[in-house]
Design an enzyme around this catalytic site. Structure first.
Site, short mmCIF file in Angstrom:
data_model
loop_
_atom_site.label_atom_id
_atom_site.label_comp_id
_atom_site.label_asym_id
_atom_site.label_seq_id
_atom_site.Cartn_x
_atom_site.Cartn_y
_atom_site.Cartn_z
N LYS A 207 10.82 -28.14 22.81
CA LYS A 207 12.11 -27.53 23.16
C LYS A 207 13.08 -27.56 21.98
CE LYS A 207 15.54 -29.93 25.35
NZ LYS A 207 16.93 -29.82 24.87
N ASN A 208 13.25 -28.73 21.38
CA ASN A 208 14.32 -28.85 20.39
C ASN A 208 13.97 -28.19 19.06
OD1 ASN A 208 15.98 -30.00 22.25
ND2 ASN A 208 15.56 -32.12 21.62
N ARG B 177 23.34 -26.76 24.95
CA ARG B 177 23.86 -27.37 23.74
C ARG B 177 23.46 -26.56 22.49
NH1 ARG B 177 27.72 -30.53 22.10
NH2 ARG B 177 27.20 -31.54 20.18
N CYS C 260 23.69 -30.95 28.36
CA CYS C 260 23.74 -32.19 29.15
C CYS C 260 24.93 -33.04 28.72
CB CYS C 260 22.47 -33.01 28.94
SG CYS C 260 21.02 -32.31 29.72
N ARG D 199 30.30 -35.20 22.61
CA ARG D 199 29.34 -34.61 21.67
C ARG D 199 30.07 -33.62 20.75
NH1 ARG D 199 23.91 -33.00 24.97
NH2 ARG D 199 22.99 -33.07 22.88
N ILE E 181 31.25 -31.45 17.33
CA ILE E 181 30.47 -30.73 16.31
C ILE E 181 31.21 -30.74 14.97
CG2 ILE E 181 29.18 -29.28 17.95
CD1 ILE E 181 31.06 -26.95 17.11
N ASP E 182 31.99 -31.81 14.76
CA ASP E 182 32.78 -31.89 13.53
C ASP E 182 31.92 -31.88 12.27
OD1 ASP E 182 32.11 -34.52 14.75
OD2 ASP E 182 32.91 -35.30 12.86
N ASP F 43 16.04 -39.76 23.54
CA ASP F 43 15.57 -38.93 24.65
C ASP F 43 14.53 -39.65 25.51
OD1 ASP F 43 17.23 -36.96 23.76
OD2 ASP F 43 15.67 -35.80 22.76
N ILE G 121 22.84 -43.99 20.17
CA ILE G 121 23.11 -42.61 19.71
C ILE G 121 24.24 -41.99 20.54
CG2 ILE G 121 22.13 -40.30 19.32
CD1 ILE G 121 20.74 -42.36 17.60
N ARG H 221 15.26 -27.25 32.27
CA ARG H 221 15.73 -26.86 30.94
C ARG H 221 14.73 -27.24 29.87
NH1 ARG H 221 21.29 -29.15 29.59
NH2 ARG H 221 20.38 -28.42 27.66
N1 EPU Z 1 27.70 -36.25 16.33
C1 EPU Z 1 29.02 -36.19 15.95
N2 EPU Z 1 29.45 -35.06 15.33
C2 EPU Z 1 28.63 -34.00 15.07
C3 EPU Z 1 27.29 -34.06 15.49
C4 EPU Z 1 26.85 -35.21 16.11
O1 EPU Z 1 29.79 -37.12 16.17
O2 EPU Z 1 29.10 -33.01 14.49
C5 EPU Z 1 27.20 -37.46 17.01
C6 EPU Z 1 26.79 -37.19 18.46
O3 EPU Z 1 27.90 -37.24 19.32
C7 EPU Z 1 25.80 -38.29 18.69
C8 EPU Z 1 25.11 -38.43 17.31
O4 EPU Z 1 26.02 -37.87 16.37
O5 EPU Z 1 26.46 -39.47 18.98
C9 EPU Z 1 23.77 -37.71 17.17
O6 EPU Z 1 23.91 -36.36 17.61
P1 EPU Z 1 22.91 -35.20 17.16
O7 EPU Z 1 23.69 -34.18 16.42
O8 EPU Z 1 21.74 -35.83 16.46
O9 EPU Z 1 22.43 -34.64 18.55
P2 EPU Z 1 22.43 -33.16 19.07
O10 EPU Z 1 22.12 -32.21 17.97
O11 EPU Z 1 23.64 -32.93 19.90
C10 EPU Z 1 19.85 -33.18 19.52
C11 EPU Z 1 18.98 -32.85 20.71
C12 EPU Z 1 19.11 -33.93 21.76
C13 EPU Z 1 18.74 -35.27 21.15
C14 EPU Z 1 19.59 -35.55 19.89
C15 EPU Z 1 19.19 -36.82 19.17
C16 EPU Z 1 18.94 -30.44 20.72
C17 EPU Z 1 19.39 -29.19 21.33
N3 EPU Z 1 19.38 -31.57 21.25
O12 EPU Z 1 21.18 -33.21 20.05
O13 EPU Z 1 18.19 -33.60 22.77
O14 EPU Z 1 18.99 -36.30 22.09
O15 EPU Z 1 19.46 -34.43 18.97
O16 EPU Z 1 17.86 -36.80 18.82
O17 EPU Z 1 18.16 -30.43 19.77
C18 EPU Z 1 17.34 -33.61 24.96
O18 EPU Z 1 16.38 -32.95 24.52
O19 EPU Z 1 17.37 -34.08 26.13
C19 EPU Z 1 18.48 -33.87 24.08
C20 EPU Z 1 19.63 -34.35 24.54
#
Ligand code: EPU
Length: 432
Positions: free
Chosen positions: A22-23, A93, A117, A122, A124-125, A305, A327, A397
């Site tokens: 998926k990811n 997301r 989710c 979460r 995106i800064d 995850d 995380i 999903r």
């Molecule tokens: N974070 C920030 N700012 C940012 C980006 C991330 O503070 O700009 C923080 C997040 O809040 C979190 C940490 O950094 O505390 C890690 O976040 P990350 O960016 O790695 O996660 P993500 O991209 O939002 C993806 C997967 C998630 C998976 C995480 C960690 C996708 C669509 N989602 O999320 O998958 O848990 O990486 O491996 O790829 C799932 O599949 O159930 C799922 C939640």
């Protein structure tokens, strides 16, 4: 309003095939926008997050053709729009990847803040920081993220934390820019390597994916490609845990055992037997499980995850296990549901203490998010009696045909449509 009904205590045995990741898929599908020619994607999972990604692409003007169940031809060369509205972006997301790809190709993108989710805050800064560093002007305007640039220029970016999404988005935005971009403190998850391999197969120059320093040399054009998405390591991990929790004997096919090592090592430590082959693994288990302490961490650490899934398994261990979620801020919302089934878990901030109880009892529960929903399925498979799980749209999903796959291993699970009008027959089996 569909739900799963599970009659527990059926030992899983047989073979199951893992679908595409998926990811990886939700990043690679938008990445097709960067190509100047059509692309063919193989091993695409049939899950709702993929349908949403394809829907967004279609709305932007791409042509999509299913060649077979798992192979899609996408022609995104005639994109008419660079705006992804709230109605679509709120659905998942990964809609944030349309920021990176539309910006990378057209130097402008306007995408609503992503949904997905709830696992705590979460932001995106880090994505925005990278786009700005590449030359963008960024603004948040009525819930829309607006980025534009005259030119995307190579730069150096050091992420404040390890982030999967921002690492991939920076690669997407930079690969058609000018000059060299260097990402430090990059995430190393298998899907990052997969996205880089996909882009490199179209002529991109991305080096170091899978390490914490990734270098991207911008290129002028990207050609079409045929590319097969990696298998889903979290789906594989879910079946590993389900096999273990039911004392089963399951061969899990279409996996890359190296990607599973953070999961395999931990399961082996708590008493699960795992045999590795070239592209499959066999999981057997007679129990009892040994208590353990786990802290989630970016790859190659233990994946967040898998945290709700291993917590469920540890309910059957002897003694108290401790899980630290490092995380996400709020990823223990499934604990209340497991408690309804007899689990003894206390949560204090990032830390959960799980006292092994030997047995769980079936109960009505509700999935708070995707992986938590999968964990409740595992709990139901191993529990005595009947478990009913609501809010299963979260599970769909990310898991292709989970009912069919589990039933083929001997599970008693049904998907039932709940009709809310009380004058009608209240339940109808929709997927046996
Ligand atoms: N974070 C920030 N700012 C940012 C980006 C991330 O503070 O700009 C923080 C997040 O809040 C979190 C940490 O950094 O505390 C890690 O976040 P990350 O960016 O790695 O996660 P993500 O991209 O939002 C993806 C997967 C998630 C998976 C995480 C960690 C996708 C669509 N989602 O999320 O998958 O848990 O990486 O491996 O790829 C799932 O599949 O159930 C799922 C939640």
């Amino acid at each position: 309003m569909d739900k799963y009904i599970i009659k527990g205590k059926r030992r899983l045995s047989g073979e199951v095939e893992i679908s595409g990741a998926k990811n990886a898929a939700v990043a690679i599908i938008p990445a097709v926008i960067l190509s100047d020619e059509p692309c063919v994607l193989e091993n695409v999972p049939n899950i709702s997050d993929v349908s949403i990604s394809l829907k967004i692409l279609y709305e932007l003007g791409a042509q999509i053709e299913y060649i077979n169940d798992t192979t899609i031809k996408i022609d995104a060369t005639q994109i008419k729009d660079t705006v992804v509205p709230y109605e679509l972006a709120k659905l998942m997301r990964a809609s944030y990847y349309f920021l990176g790809t539309l910006f990378g190709k057209y130097k402008k993108a306007r995408v609503s803040m992503p949904g997905g989710c709830y696992l705590g805050d979460r932001p995106i800064d880090q994505h925005i920081k990278a786009f700005v560093s590449l030359g963008a002007t960024a603004a948040l305007d009525h819930g829309m993220v607006d980025i534009t640039a005259d030119e995307i220029s190579g730069t150096s970016i050091f992420f404040d934390m390890v982030t999967v999404g921002a690492t991939i988005n920076t690669i997407l935005a930079a690969c058609r820019g000018t000059g060299l971009t260097v990402i430090e403190n990059a995430a190393r998850e298998p899907q990052i390597v997969d996205v880089a391999n996909f882009l490199n197969s179209m002529g991109a120059e991305i080096m170091g994916a899978g390490t914490d320093v990734i270098k991207i040399r911008g290129v002028n054009a990207l050609h079409g490609t045929t590319y097969s998405i990696i298998p889903d390591q979290i789906e594989a991990g879910t079946f590993m845990v389900a096999a273990a929790a039911t004392g089963g004997d399951v061969i899990i096919k279409n996996v890359i055992p190296k990607h599973l090592e953070p999961i395999t090592n931990r399961l082996a430590k708590i008493g699960v037997n795992i045999e590795e082959f070239d592209d499959s693994i066999r999981v057997t288990c007679e129990g009892p499980f040994v208590k353990t302490n786990i802290k989630t961490a970016p790859h190659p650490g233990f994946p967040t995850d898998m945290q709700p899934l291993i917590a469920t398994l540890l309910c059957f261990a002897e003694g108290a296990s401790i899980i630290t979620e490092d995380i996400f801020d709020d990823r223990f919302r499934y604990v209340d549901e497991l408690r309804r089934m007899g689990a003894e878990i206390s949560v204090d901030g990032k830390v959960a203490v799980i006292d092994g109880v030997g047995e769980l009892l079936g109960a009505p529960v509700s999935a708070p998010d995707l992986r938590a929903g999968a964990a409740l399925i595992v709990a139901g498979l191993a529990a005595k009696g009947v478990t009913e799980i609501e809010n299963i749209q979260f599970v769909e999903r990310g898991y292709e045909d989970i009912v069919f796959k589990l039933r083929s291993l001997g599970a008693e699970i049904e998907k039932v449509e709940v009709i809310t009008d009380v004058t009608l027959n209240s339940q109808k089996i929709v997927n046996g």
